[in-house]
Design a protein around this motif. Structure first.
Motif: not given
Length: 455
Positions: A37-40, A46-50, A79-87, A101-104
């Motif tokens: 939740l803290a990371v979210f 936009l990343a939250k929406q994804y 692109q920024k949102a996607l990179v941040k979620l992957q990193n 999405v990471n299952p954990v």
């Protein structure tokens, strides 16, 4: 200014800190719904929406499909949102053009959003329970103990472990004087005082985490920090749910004032406002807004053209900080008066404090009545302090070895010429037949002189 200070102090924002942990550590961290939740909540909108759109998807999804969710004008943000979620290892790369999405992470955050319950419930109050007012004063007093040690190492209210941490963080420096070791605030330590309290807390917490024996312990400590950010001040929580590593870390947080625990053996603790807001200090300056003013709530300093400084404060900490670069003369119940002198600023320069840092401190703590002045610090004071710094900077110190007591002028000239040819001659005087060579060139010059003496 704030960005430069944080870079020098190596104070990372939460995103940078987490991406340096590695994927396996992030998976362990995401076992905690509080961490998820803290990371979210720190993600871009936009990343939250994804994440929310893909939360209930068990399989993978193509990145081209995700890109179709935004207009052409929003592709840069996409692109920024996607990179941040992957990193952050929230999105895991699958086959070509597919992510999942990471299952954990999905399991932890879905449990919270669907069930809407917290795993940690406050305990019923007992006769020792403290209210928010007490906890706030306690947290502030504990943090000021740390700042007191920073400006005056003779303070005995800081544990040896905390003293070692501040030394390793280069906030204080050691110097030898009269055969004994003296601890003084360093240049970085003075910069530390210019940061907001939230940034200060986050920096010290990061330094604590660096001392973790392994990444597993670091992750356990992070889980406790994330949990604190969702708890309520004035409530008490049980220590039974904490792991042994977290219980040990709780004692460090207790010393810093992030939590209150009546005694070490107590089975309950209360988070303070510093503990609840610890992650607020991990935000970037442009996200948080203005970083300065620092730990002080209101401006209280007036600098006059005659170098006199008036500080409307009765805080001993404030007075000690001012005394680092100002000669204090009078102390009244609600103010102190001092003078900025050549000797006082040179004492500050000896600790590595720069003139610009002094100016930044005075400007960020200026009394409201002088904020409309331009400049806030009189030009005469600024120019003179700068000249005093240049006066000191004109001198440079190089360690060397003195050669003298040559019997003849020819001996002196022979050795001097050899040292000059080697490029190790620092100074020479033909009148006194003396010279100084660098420490690195001493052995070579000494061997040359022995050979020639024998001849």
């Amino acid at each position: 200014m704030a960005v430069e200070l944080e870079k020098k102090l190596d104070c990372k924002d939460l995103y940078s800190y987490l991406t340096n942990l590695g994927t396996s550590s992030l998976d362990s961290l995401y076992d905690s719904s509080y961490a998820c939740l803290a990371v979210f909540r720190e993600l871009p909108e936009l990343a939250k929406q994804y994440v929310m759109r893909m939360l209930l998807l068990e399989g993978s999804i193509s990145t081209s499909l995700i890109a179709s969710w935004v207009t052409s004008s929003g592709q840069s943000d996409h692109q920024k949102a996607l990179v941040k979620l992957q990193n952050l290892h929230i999105l895991i790369n699958g086959s070509t053009d597919e992510v999942t999405v990471n299952p954990v992470f999905r399991s932890s955050i879905k449990l919270y959003h669907i069930c809407g319950s917290s795993a940690v419930e406050p305990l019923p109050p007992d006769k020792h329970s403290k209210d928010v007012t007490f906890l706030t004063k306690y947290a502030d007093s504990r943090w000021e103990c740390l700042l007191h040690y920073l400006v005056d190492s003779s303070t005995q209210e800081v544990s040896s472990g905390m003293q070692e941490l501040m030394q390793n963080s280069r906030l204080v420096s050691h110097k030898s004087s009269d055969g004994r070791s003296v601890t003084n605030i360093s240049s970085l330590g003075f910069q530390f005082l210019l940061l907001s309290r939230r940034i200060q807390v986050w920096f010290i917490v990061q330094e604590h985490l660096k001392n973790s024996q392994n990444l597993e312990d670091c992750v356990e400590c992070l889980k406790l920090l994330f949990q604190l950010s969702f708890l309520k001040s004035g409530k008490e929580y049980s220590t039974e749910l904490l792991t042994p590593t977290q219980q040990g870390f709780l004692q460090d947080l207790r010393e810093l004032g992030l939590v209150y625990q009546r005694k070490r053996a107590s089975g309950r603790y209360s988070p303070t406002h510093l503990g609840i807001n610890v992650l607020e200090g991990s935000k970037k300056p442009d996200e948080e807004g203005a970083i300065l003013p620092s730990v002080f709530k209101d401006g209280y300093i007036i600098v006059e053209t005659n170098f006199r400084l008036c500080a409307y404060t009765n805080s001993q900490l404030d007075i000690q900080i001012i005394g680092l670069f100002c000669q204090l003369q009078y102390k009244f119940p609600n103010m102190v008066i001092g003078t900025i002198t050549r000797e006082s600023v040179h004492n500050a320069f000896k600790s590595g404090i720069k003139a610009e840092q002094i100016f930044s401190f005075l400007e960020s703590h200026a009394h409201p009545n002088v904020l409309h002045n331009f400049p806030v610090i009189p030009a005469t004071v600024r120019d003179q302090v700068t000249l005093w710094q240049h006066e000191r900077d004109r001198l440079s110190f190089t360690e060397g070895v003195l050669y003298n007591q040559f019997i003849t002028q020819n001996d002196f000239e022979l050795v001097r010429q050899y040292a000059e040819d080697l490029g190790v001659l620092l100074w020479s005087s033909g009148t006194t037949r003396s010279m100084v060579v660098s420490k690195g060139g001493h052995e070579e010059v000494r061997r040359f002189w022995k050979r020639n003496k024998q001849n």
